[in-house]
Scaffold this motif. Structure first.
Motif, PDB file in Angstrom:
ATOM      1  N   UNK A 658       0.867  -1.178   0.000  1.00  9.83           N
ATOM      2  CA  UNK A 658       0.000   0.000   0.000  1.00  9.83           C
ATOM      3  C   UNK A 658       0.904   1.228   0.000  1.00  9.83           C
ATOM      4  N   UNK A 659       1.037   1.839  -1.162  1.00  6.18           N
ATOM      5  CA  UNK A 659       1.892   3.029  -1.289  1.00  6.18           C
ATOM      6  C   UNK A 659       1.035   4.292  -1.363  1.00  6.18           C
ATOM      7  N   UNK A 660      -0.177   4.185  -0.790  1.00  6.27           N
ATOM      8  CA  UNK A 660      -1.116   5.303  -0.714  1.00  6.27           C
ATOM      9  C   UNK A 660      -1.459   5.843  -2.115  1.00  6.27           C
ATOM     10  N   UNK A 661      -1.563   4.928  -3.073  1.00  7.18           N
ATOM     11  CA  UNK A 661      -1.891   5.318  -4.437  1.00  7.18           C
ATOM     12  C   UNK A 661      -3.347   5.049  -4.800  1.00  7.18           C
ATOM     13  N   UNK A 662      -4.064   4.302  -3.941  1.00 13.39           N
ATOM     14  CA  UNK A 662      -5.446   3.960  -4.264  1.00 13.39           C
ATOM     15  C   UNK A 662      -6.340   5.194  -4.187  1.00 13.39           C
TER      16      UNK A 662
END
Length: 726
Positions: A658-662
């Motif tokens: 989870x690279x905070x791209x969603x």
């Protein structure tokens, strides 16, 4: 004294007469100089023409390259055919319909062109080379003259009208390079957007038009003095479709969208409701509606830009596919909007001055019959007829080009309305050339390795147009090429399946694998999917060693990922043997190479490079330094890239992060680590294609993916340069 003068003159005159030679003293013979002191006649440049006899004369008035180049020699018409699968150039006598010679090449040729003095140039897409050859005997193989390095994967070839400049479009190296035709010295090179494919020169020689296989654009390149490219601007080939919006009665209110591609168990009988749904919604037949309201406007993206053809008046025709990838703001049941035909055929037209591309409103009424994979085009000059080869359908379609000339009122409708006829040809038609003098066209079918000879569009000769399908009836002459090598049986079957457009085994709307993955790469599009918007990944070189598969990393093997893809496309499916053939074809794909160690090759150009090339060598050295610096950064704790991309550019950690791209449109929060192999040639970036360039990605992610927020501008540039080299 005065009387003696005439006598003296007479004696002098007598000495000069032939009869007085014996009396004259013999002058001494000058000494013979040593052999080393005799100046040798200058040798011709290695790429120059050497033969003194008659030479083939190019027959294409637009001087455009193709997989076929026609030339006249001694009253005969010769076809030089670039056979990529055989790594050879075939010489065919079209008048006797016989293959008369095969010339092995140093690589796999994409296109061929005949220069003004009869030399033949082939672009070797897998070697980063041009090969220059010369016919010495019409019945023998061509003589190899030289190899010329050029940007990686040279594909498109064209000459300026004065035949003084050769233009080369390099797809992998994304550049347009110009050469002087007399000795193949480099004149200049200009970087272009990704995947330039085919090039034609304008009628006045002041510009070049370059199609791009993906990205929906055509580059218009200014040519300076001597033919060197000086600048480029891009024209969009995106289009608009006006699609009727049906209003269903209550009985059919549930069928505004087609059914999900999942199938019921074989033992369960279809319910009346399911039967009504299938009968009411037919995306290829009539409309399932009882009434309509005003049409909706659907933006379509241009794709499959492999072909260009210039008309005598200067307009440039670009057969393309127009794609509806679906809304990026919500999910869908498959890949794309799934409301109607996802990929439709169209023809964009660029005016002679290169000021605008005309893509009038279209409709998708053609269904699976459209030319979804156009690969080559040619104009019959006197007739204003456009001929287009359709890969996957194994057809050539003739269109009335006059109905597409810029300046006419745009028409809403399908290009089917402007069809003259269709002709069935061998499998894999990838090249076409027109012989105007003999009123015929020649088509090369790469998969079958054969030429088909077609009559002129408006003069079908012994054949007839058969209504209502407009198919050209009758047997067409075919010349089978004597290949020395070819794909093995399994890969050959996979090659056909990969390009099977109009075949509902792959997709309900006739999409082929090559519709989204041209040449096994990516289409530069972001598609609507059940999980949210997803960018098309590259397949070439990324199948093995990169499990798990999918952006969510939820399929542990390739077979499971493929099964899900086929289900979402709604096709009838492939048998296990067909699937294995498809995998074998994809695994056999090799990335284009560079012209490395050229000086050690036979026929290599060894002359000193011009100043421009020496400057390019200096730039290459500076780039190598940047790559080394970026490599060190990538594998350092300072940037943290190698913590997920392990070992090298191909291996990943196989985990989801989870690279905070969603976004709110994504069903998942974590995404699988993708392979970085060839990442520099697969823009746009991120799972939803939000970043147009690698630099934008490195600057945009900050410290959410690695640690790049603190890097200096120079460090970021070095890191991007390294990534582009992978």
């Amino acid at each position: 004294m005065r009387a003696a003068a005439p006598t003296a003159v007479a004696l002098v005159l007598l000495a000069c007469t032939p009869g007085a030679r014996d009396a004259a003293p013999t002058p001494p013979t000058p000494p013979t100089p040593p052999a080393a002191a005799i100046a040798a006649p200058p040798s011709p440049p290695p790429c120059a023409r050497r033969g003194a006899g008659s030479a083939p004369a190019p027959l294409d008035p637009t001087h455009a390259g193709s997989g076929i180049a026609l030339a006249g020699l001694g009253g005969r018409t010769l076809a030089f055919v670039a056979d990529e699968d055989d790594a050879a150039l075939h010489t065919v006598d079209l008048d006797t319909r016989s293959a008369i010679a095969r010339t092995p090449l140093a690589g796999r040729p994409a296109q061929v062109i005949v220069l003004g003095d009869g030399r033949v140039v082939a672009s070797l897409r897998d070697r980063g080379l041009l090969e220059v050859l010369e016919p010495v005997d019409a019945g023998a193989a061509l003589a190899r003259r030289c190899l010329v390095p050029v940007a990686s994967e040279p594909v498109g070839l064209a000459m300026t009208p004065d035949r003084a400049t050769l233009l080369v479009a390099s797809r992998w190296g994304h550049a347009l390079t110009s050469f002087a035709t007399d000795d193949l010295r480099r004149l200049g090179e200009l970087p272009l957007a990704r995947d330039p494919s085919t090039v034609v020169a304008s009628a006045d020689g002041q510009r070049a038009f370059v199609s791009h296989a993906v990205g929906g654009r055509i580059s218009v390149v200014a040519l300076g003095e001597g033919g060197a490219p000086t600048g480029a601007r891009e024209l969009s080939t995106d289009g608009v479709e006006w699609r009727p919006r049906p209003i269903m009665s209550k009985k059919f209110m549930s069928i505004a969208l087609p059914p999900e591609p999942s199938r019921p168990p074989a033992s369960s009988a279809p319910t009346p409701g399911a039967s009504a749904r299938r009968a009411a919604f037919d995306p290829f037949g009539g409309a399932p509606v009882v009434e309509h309201r005003p049409a909706s406007r659907v933006a379509r993206r241009g794709s499959q830009g492999f072909a260009l053809a210039r008309a005598p008046g200067g307009a440039v025709f670009a057969p393309i596919a127009l794609v509806d990838p679906g809304p990026e703001t919500r999910g869908s049941g498959g890949y794309g909007g799934a409301r109607a035909q996802t990929v439709i055929e169209h023809i964009a037209v660029v005016d002679a001055a290169g000021e605008r591309a005309d893509v009038p409103p279209v409709s998708s009424s053609l269904g699976t019959l459209g030319c979804q994979l156009p690969r080559a085009a040619a104009i019959e000059p006197g007739e204003e007829v456009l001929l287009v080869t359709c890969l996957g359908r194994d057809e050539v379609i003739a269109y009335d080009a006059r109905a597409q000339i810029p300046g006419q009122p745009p028409r809403v409708g399908s290009v089917r309305d402007r069809e003259l006829f269709r002709a069935r040809v061998g499998a894999g038609p990838t090249a076409i050339a027109v012989d105007s003098a003999r009123r015929r066209a020649v088509v090369f079918s790469r998969f079958d390795g054969e030429l088909t000879i077609l009559p002129a569009a408006r003069d079908p000769g012994p054949t007839e147009h058969r209504a209502p399908g407009k198919e050209l009836a009758g047997e067409l002459p075919v010349v089978v090429l004597p290949r020395a090598s070819h794909l093995d049986e399994l890969r050959a079957e996979g090659q056909r399946l990969f390009h099977a457009a109009g075949d509902r085994r792959t997709a309900f709307d006739g999409r082929a694998c090559a519709s989204c993955h041209p040449d096994g790469r990516d289409d530069a599009l972001t598609w609507s999917t059940p999980e949210g918007p997803r960018q098309t990944p590259m397949l070439m070189g990324r199948l093995d060693g990169t499990a798990p598969y999918g952006w969510e990393g939820d399929k542990k093997d390739l077979e499971g990922h493929f099964a899900r893809t086929m289900s979402r496309l709604g096709g009838s499916g492939l048998r296990p043997g067909e699937r294995d053939a498809l995998f074998a074809y994809l695994r056999g794909m090799q990335p284009p190479g560079e012209a490395a160690a050229l000086a050690a090759e036979e026929h290599a150009v060894t002359a000193a490079p011009p100043p421009a090339a020496r400057g390019a060598a200096s730039d290459a050295a500076a780039r190598a330094d940047l790559i080394a610096r970026g490599d060190a950064l990538f594998h350092s704790s300072k940037a943290g890239c190698s913590s997920c991309h392990l070992g090298d550019e191909l291996t990943t950690d196989g985990a989801r992060h989870d690279v905070r791209s969603a976004t709110r449109f994504d069903a998942a929060r974590a995404f699988e680590t993708p392979s970085l192999r060839f990442v520099g040639r697969s823009a746009p970036y991120y799972h939803d294609g939000r970043y147009p360039t690698l630099l934008a990605l490195v600057e945009g992610v900050g410290d959410t993916m690695g640690r790049t927020a603190h890097l200096s501008a120079d460090d970021r540039r070095a890191l991007v340069t390294y990534l582009e080299s992978l």
